[in-house]
Design a protein around this motif. Structure first.
Motif, PDB file in Angstrom:
ATOM      1  N   SER A  31       0.775  -0.972   0.173  1.00 11.16           N
ATOM      2  CA  SER A  31      -0.004  -0.019   0.258  1.00 11.16           C
ATOM      3  C   SER A  31       0.737   1.274   0.266  1.00 11.16           C
ATOM      4  CB  SER A  31      -1.332   0.140   1.122  1.00 11.16           C
ATOM      5  OG  SER A  31      -1.594   1.367   1.454  1.00 11.16           O
ATOM      6  N   GLN A  32       1.454   0.966   0.785  1.00 12.13           N
ATOM      7  CA  GLN A  32       2.422   2.358   0.474  1.00 12.13           C
ATOM      8  C   GLN A  32       3.142   2.382  -0.526  1.00 12.13           C
ATOM      9  OE1 GLN A  32       3.314   4.500   3.772  1.00 12.13           O
ATOM     10  NE2 GLN A  32       1.740   3.137   3.936  1.00 12.13           N
ATOM     11  N   LEU A  33       4.354   1.488  -1.174  1.00 13.56           N
ATOM     12  CA  LEU A  33       4.575   1.830  -2.993  1.00 13.56           C
ATOM     13  C   LEU A  33       3.696   2.368  -3.877  1.00 13.56           C
ATOM     14  CD1 LEU A  33       7.595  -1.422  -2.000  1.00 13.56           C
ATOM     15  CD2 LEU A  33       7.669   1.361  -1.153  1.00 13.56           C
ATOM     16  N   GLU A  34       2.469   1.705  -3.889  1.00  8.67           N
ATOM     17  CA  GLU A  34       1.940   2.410  -4.233  1.00  8.67           C
ATOM     18  C   GLU A  34       1.773   3.839  -4.714  1.00  8.67           C
ATOM     19  OE1 GLU A  34      -1.740   0.273  -3.575  1.00  8.67           O
ATOM     20  OE2 GLU A  34      -1.650  -1.781  -4.637  1.00  8.67           O
ATOM     21  N   LYS A  35       1.773   4.002  -3.309  1.00  5.38           N
ATOM     22  CA  LYS A  35       2.128   6.173  -3.375  1.00  5.38           C
ATOM     23  C   LYS A  35       3.075   6.326  -3.590  1.00  5.38           C
ATOM     24  CE  LYS A  35      -1.834   5.984   0.206  1.00  5.38           C
ATOM     25  NZ  LYS A  35      -2.255   4.260   0.120  1.00  5.38           N
ATOM     26  N   ASP A  36       4.419   5.565  -3.081  1.00  5.82           N
ATOM     27  CA  ASP A  36       5.580   5.889  -3.903  1.00  5.82           C
ATOM     28  C   ASP A  36       6.255   5.218  -3.508  1.00  5.82           C
ATOM     29  OD1 ASP A  36       8.056   7.192  -3.380  1.00  5.82           O
ATOM     30  OD2 ASP A  36       7.738   8.457  -2.282  1.00  5.82           O
ATOM     31  N   PRO A  37       6.540   4.439  -4.588  1.00  2.54           N
ATOM     32  CA  PRO A  37       7.547   3.306  -4.732  1.00  2.54           C
ATOM     33  C   PRO A  37       8.970   3.089  -4.082  1.00  2.54           C
ATOM     34  CG  PRO A  37       7.409   3.897  -7.163  1.00  2.54           C
ATOM     35  CD  PRO A  37       6.294   5.547  -6.199  1.00  2.54           C
ATOM     36  N   ASP A  38       9.571   3.761  -3.855  1.00  3.21           N
ATOM     37  CA  ASP A  38      10.638   4.051  -2.923  1.00  3.21           C
ATOM     38  C   ASP A  38      10.805   3.547  -2.286  1.00  3.21           C
ATOM     39  OD1 ASP A  38      13.329   4.393  -2.265  1.00  3.21           O
ATOM     40  OD2 ASP A  38      13.454   7.170  -2.915  1.00  3.21           O
ATOM     41  N   TYR A  39      11.103   2.284  -1.904  1.00  2.00           N
ATOM     42  CA  TYR A  39      11.426   1.378  -0.566  1.00  2.00           C
ATOM     43  C   TYR A  39      12.547   1.983   0.070  1.00  2.00           C
ATOM     44  CZ  TYR A  39      12.798  -2.513   2.352  1.00  2.00           C
ATOM     45  OH  TYR A  39      13.021  -3.388   3.282  1.00  2.00           O
ATOM     46  N   ILE A  40      13.834   2.111  -0.629  1.00  2.00           N
ATOM     47  CA  ILE A  40      14.641   2.864   0.517  1.00  2.00           C
ATOM     48  C   ILE A  40      13.707   4.086   1.505  1.00  2.00           C
ATOM     49  CG2 ILE A  40      17.128   4.289   0.964  1.00  2.00           C
ATOM     50  CD1 ILE A  40      16.421   1.177   0.347  1.00  2.00           C
ATOM     51  N   LYS A  41      13.277   5.272   0.747  1.00  2.00           N
ATOM     52  CA  LYS A  41      12.598   6.271   1.333  1.00  2.00           C
ATOM     53  C   LYS A  41      11.581   5.615   2.563  1.00  2.00           C
ATOM     54  CE  LYS A  41      10.163  10.282   0.269  1.00  2.00           C
ATOM     55  NZ  LYS A  41       9.050  10.832  -0.509  1.00  2.00           N
ATOM     56  N   PHE A  42      10.454   4.780   1.981  1.00  2.68           N
ATOM     57  CA  PHE A  42       9.776   4.024   2.955  1.00  2.68           C
ATOM     58  C   PHE A  42      10.706   3.827   3.984  1.00  2.68           C
ATOM     59  CE2 PHE A  42       7.858   0.665   4.472  1.00  2.68           C
ATOM     60  CZ  PHE A  42       7.068   1.009   5.359  1.00  2.68           C
ATOM     61  N   ARG A  43      11.869   2.942   3.821  1.00  2.00           N
ATOM     62  CA  ARG A  43      12.128   2.673   4.997  1.00  2.00           C
ATOM     63  C   ARG A  43      12.839   2.689   6.213  1.00  2.00           C
ATOM     64  NH1 ARG A  43      17.325  -1.064   3.295  1.00  2.00           N
ATOM     65  NH2 ARG A  43      18.275   1.235   3.764  1.00  2.00           N
ATOM     66  N   ASP A  44      13.612   4.144   5.251  1.00  2.00           N
ATOM     67  CA  ASP A  44      14.507   4.434   6.054  1.00  2.00           C
ATOM     68  C   ASP A  44      13.917   6.344   6.769  1.00  2.00           C
ATOM     69  OD1 ASP A  44      16.750   2.987   5.939  1.00  2.00           O
ATOM     70  OD2 ASP A  44      17.331   4.843   4.766  1.00  2.00           O
ATOM     71  N   GLY A  45      13.093   6.468   6.030  1.00  4.04           N
ATOM     72  CA  GLY A  45      11.813   7.390   6.330  1.00  4.04           C
ATOM     73  C   GLY A  45      10.830   7.414   7.041  1.00  4.04           C
ATOM     74  N   GLU A  46       9.736   6.539   6.611  1.00  2.00           N
ATOM     75  CA  GLU A  46       9.008   6.941   7.232  1.00  2.00           C
ATOM     76  C   GLU A  46       8.989   5.681   8.385  1.00  2.00           C
ATOM     77  OE1 GLU A  46       5.353   8.268   7.113  1.00  2.00           O
ATOM     78  OE2 GLU A  46       7.533   9.347   5.576  1.00  2.00           O
ATOM     79  N   LEU A  47       9.540   5.043   7.927  1.00  2.66           N
ATOM     80  CA  LEU A  47       9.205   3.181   9.023  1.00  2.66           C
ATOM     81  C   LEU A  47      10.771   3.648  10.149  1.00  2.66           C
ATOM     82  CD1 LEU A  47       9.114   0.608  10.631  1.00  2.66           C
ATOM     83  CD2 LEU A  47      10.483  -0.172   8.672  1.00  2.66           C
ATOM     84  N   GLY A  48      11.396   4.425   9.879  1.00  2.00           N
ATOM     85  CA  GLY A  48      13.400   4.838  10.400  1.00  2.00           C
ATOM     86  C   GLY A  48      12.894   6.053  10.840  1.00  2.00           C
ATOM     87  N   GLU A  49      12.196   7.115  10.303  1.00  2.00           N
ATOM     88  CA  GLU A  49      12.279   7.973  11.393  1.00  2.00           C
ATOM     89  C   GLU A  49      10.502   7.571  13.046  1.00  2.00           C
ATOM     90  OE1 GLU A  49      10.102  11.020   8.759  1.00  2.00           O
ATOM     91  OE2 GLU A  49      12.441  11.403   8.484  1.00  2.00           O
ATOM     92  N   ALA A  50       9.838   6.950  12.827  1.00  2.00           N
ATOM     93  CA  ALA A  50       8.774   6.246  13.062  1.00  2.00           C
ATOM     94  C   ALA A  50       9.410   5.406  14.566  1.00  2.00           C
ATOM     95  CB  ALA A  50       7.778   5.548  12.796  1.00  2.00           C
ATOM     96  N   LEU A  51      10.246   4.802  14.241  1.00  2.00           N
ATOM     97  CA  LEU A  51      11.402   4.144  15.383  1.00  2.00           C
ATOM     98  C   LEU A  51      12.163   5.109  15.839  1.00  2.00           C
ATOM     99  CD1 LEU A  51      13.057   1.514  15.737  1.00  2.00           C
ATOM    100  CD2 LEU A  51      14.502   1.110  13.938  1.00  2.00           C
ATOM    101  N   LYS A  52      12.972   5.875  15.329  1.00  6.74           N
ATOM    102  CA  LYS A  52      13.993   7.291  15.661  1.00  6.74           C
ATOM    103  C   LYS A  52      13.009   7.905  17.015  1.00  6.74           C
ATOM    104  CE  LYS A  52      17.508  10.074  16.544  1.00  6.74           C
ATOM    105  NZ  LYS A  52      18.862   8.828  17.528  1.00  6.74           N
ATOM    106  N   HIS A  53      11.646   7.945  16.588  1.00  6.64           N
ATOM    107  CA  HIS A  53      11.544   9.126  17.276  1.00  6.64           C
ATOM    108  C   HIS A  53      10.545   8.440  18.734  1.00  6.64           C
ATOM    109  CE1 HIS A  53       7.651  12.174  18.690  1.00  6.64           C
ATOM    110  NE2 HIS A  53       7.102  10.532  18.876  1.00  6.64           N
ATOM    111  N   PHE A  54      10.429   7.051  19.357  1.00 10.61           N
ATOM    112  CA  PHE A  54      10.119   6.440  19.946  1.00 10.61           C
ATOM    113  C   PHE A  54      11.158   6.032  20.864  1.00 10.61           C
ATOM    114  CE2 PHE A  54       5.609   6.608  17.680  1.00 10.61           C
ATOM    115  CZ  PHE A  54       4.955   6.919  18.794  1.00 10.61           C
TER     116      PHE A  54
END
Length: 523
Positions: A212-235
């Motif tokens: 679902s994420q990659l359908e909106k933005d196909p960049d997996y690295i951006k998802f892994r290091d951006g969305e997911l990485g930032e969430a992990l860092k935040h908490f």
């Protein structure tokens, strides 16, 4: 797992909001079909051939990248100080304060992470109240004890939620790593996730979410290091620092923290370890408009004074008070304060600094906060209401965040609001601005809306320098554009339609064009 899926969905909304017209916050509703503040229209129609004076704007924040390609030309340089000579040339108590000052640094370096104020207050009060019970608490101390118990319960719930969410994110990442290993590629595509045969329900859910994420933005690295990485860092930061009762970085500063009247501490590192937020704020205010690179700030003749007082965690009242005083003493005419917290350690110290700044004709602009709360019922410190019942800070503007669409979604869903507590709204969704290393990014928040108003205030003071801070505030509030339709807010988990005038003083969004027209009529 549910918490991380919800977090990712919320993040995706912000990503989708980012697909806006460039510079949308400065565009015009009628000509550009986005609810910007008509800055470009004002430059085209009202400002040609008009002369401007330079206005000094203080950005009290987590740091500013003074070498950014789109900011370095507008960074304030203290004319009374000689760089690098290790002397306090201007005798203001701050050695080598060339670009501003850092109140959360010292001889041992710079504070990056700090607690929430709630945690600091609990740590302070625990020795007194933890051992008391219903039967042993002295009657005179019962109100303070009950308040302590309430705060402790709030802390325990928040800390537990942070731990659980962190565990959920870590679990998500663990399963994702297993799926990616099974795919056999470091950078899998959406087709790779669709073809992968999950080995258990957890992998099935992961593939569904990531697809679902990659359908909106196909960049997996951006998802892994951006969305997911930032969430992990935040908490992780919440668990290790913000909610950690055993963590206290103040020894880095080396001041006498019990003395709120102490002024001369800190260092001259105004960038600090993480200048993302303050750099973004600075660009919104005054990034160079005519250099054919980057972005265009609201104001065209500003100098940015960087005053570092906000860590990753809650700012401390002593530092905020000293930052405001420093700005006022060194000539700032507008102060941007894109920070806030739910508790205050020493409001009196901040109030005194605010009164001092107001006496020197400084306009203070403060972000309303991002909890989606009604500030008639909650508090976001600092506030313009003086603790000693002496009234309100007049030269103060409280700013909520708006979005680009002229419909019920105009108020950003995260923005705090308040019929008498928030003055105006300003663009704060998907705002593209400067970030460290001469980069640029979209950010959301009332932290972005406040500098839009700060930039407008500076612009007015550039072209109409005789106007006082109170007059500039009056102009900004009187010229706000008022939508006729209702807007959506969420109360107790349920959406409700209200008029903008029900949730802010003016019932409007600031507007540069209308403000400058009105300013021209002031004597």
């Amino acid at each position: 797992m549910q918490k991380i899926v919800i977090f990712l969905c919320l993040s995706t909304l912000c990503m989708e909001a980012g697909a806006q017209k460039a510079n949308w916050q400065n565009l015009d509703l009628k000509t550009d079909s986005v609810f910007g503040i008509s800055t470009e229209k004002a430059y085209r129609e009202l400002l040609p051939k008009k002369k401007a004076t330079t206005v000094l704007v203080a950005v009290i924040d987590g740091g500013v990248d003074t070498a950014h390609e789109d900011l370095k030309a507008i960074v304030w340089s203290n004319p009374k100080e000689k760089a690098g000579n290790g002397k306090d040339d201007d005798r203001n108590g701050y050695t080598d304060d060339i670009y501003g000052w850092n109140f959360i640094g010292g001889p041992k370096g710079d504070v990056n992470y700090d607690n929430l104020e709630l945690v600091r207050i609990l740590r302070r009060d625990a020795p007194r109240y933890d051992s008391l019970t219903e039967t042993t608490v002295p009657p005179a101390e019962r109100p303070q004890w009950e308040n302590y118990r309430k705060m402790k319960a709030e802390y325990e719930q928040a800390y537990t939620n942070a731990q659980r969410t962190l565990q959920g994110i870590q679990g998500f990442k663990s399963v994702l790593d297993r799926v990616v290993a099974g795919i056999g590629k470091d950078t899998p595509t959406i087709e790779d996730f669709k073809k992968y045969i999950p080995k258990d329900p957890g992998e099935t859910q992961i593939c569904k979410v990531v697809t679902s994420q990659l359908e909106k933005d196909p960049d997996y690295i951006k998802f892994r290091d951006g969305e997911l990485g930032e969430a992990l860092k935040h908490f992780e930061v919440q668990k290790e620092y913000q909610y950690n009762l055993s963590y206290d970085p103040r020894s880095i500063v080396g001041d006498d923290y019990s003395n709120s009247r102490q002024r001369n501490y800190g260092n001259n590192d105004v960038t600090g370890p993480n200048a993302d937020h303050g750099t973004h704020v600075s660009g919104i205010i005054g990034a160079v408009r005519d250099n054919a690179i980057g972005i265009m700030g609201v104001a065209d003749h500003v100098r940015i004074m960087a005053v570092r007082a906000v860590p990753d965690g809650d700012e401390r009242d002593k530092d905020v008070a000293n930052a405001i005083r420093y700005a006022a003493d060194n000539g700032a005419k507008v102060v941007n304060m894109s920070f806030g917290k739910g508790y205050s350690w020493d409001k009196k110290a901040v109030d005194e600094a605010v009164k001092y700044a107001v006496s020197k004709d400084v306009l203070l602009v403060h972000a309303a906060g991002n909890e989606g709360k009604d500030l008639e019922k909650s508090t976001n410190y600092p506030t313009r209401v003086y603790e000693d019942s002496s009234g309100l800070a007049g030269a103060w503007i409280e700013v909520g965040a708006s979005g680009p669409d002229d419909d019920s979604t105009l108020v950003a869903p995260f923005s705090n609001y308040g019929k008498t507590k928030v003055d105006v709204f300003a663009p704060g969704v998907a705002i593209y601005s400067t970030t460290p290393g001469s980069h640029y990014a979209n950010h959301d928040g009332t932290s972005m809306a406040a500098p839009v108003v700060t930039g407008l205030a500076a612009l007015i003071r550039e072209y109409y320098p005789r106007l006082t801070a109170l007059q500039v505030k009056d102009i900004i509030l009187r010229s706000a554009v008022k939508p006729t339709h209702t807007v959506t807010i969420v109360e107790e988990g349920k959406p409700r339609q209200v008029q903008l005038s029900d949730i802010c003083v003016t019932g409007g969004v600031v507007n540069t064009y209308e403000a400058l027209k009105l300013a021209a009529t002031y004597k």
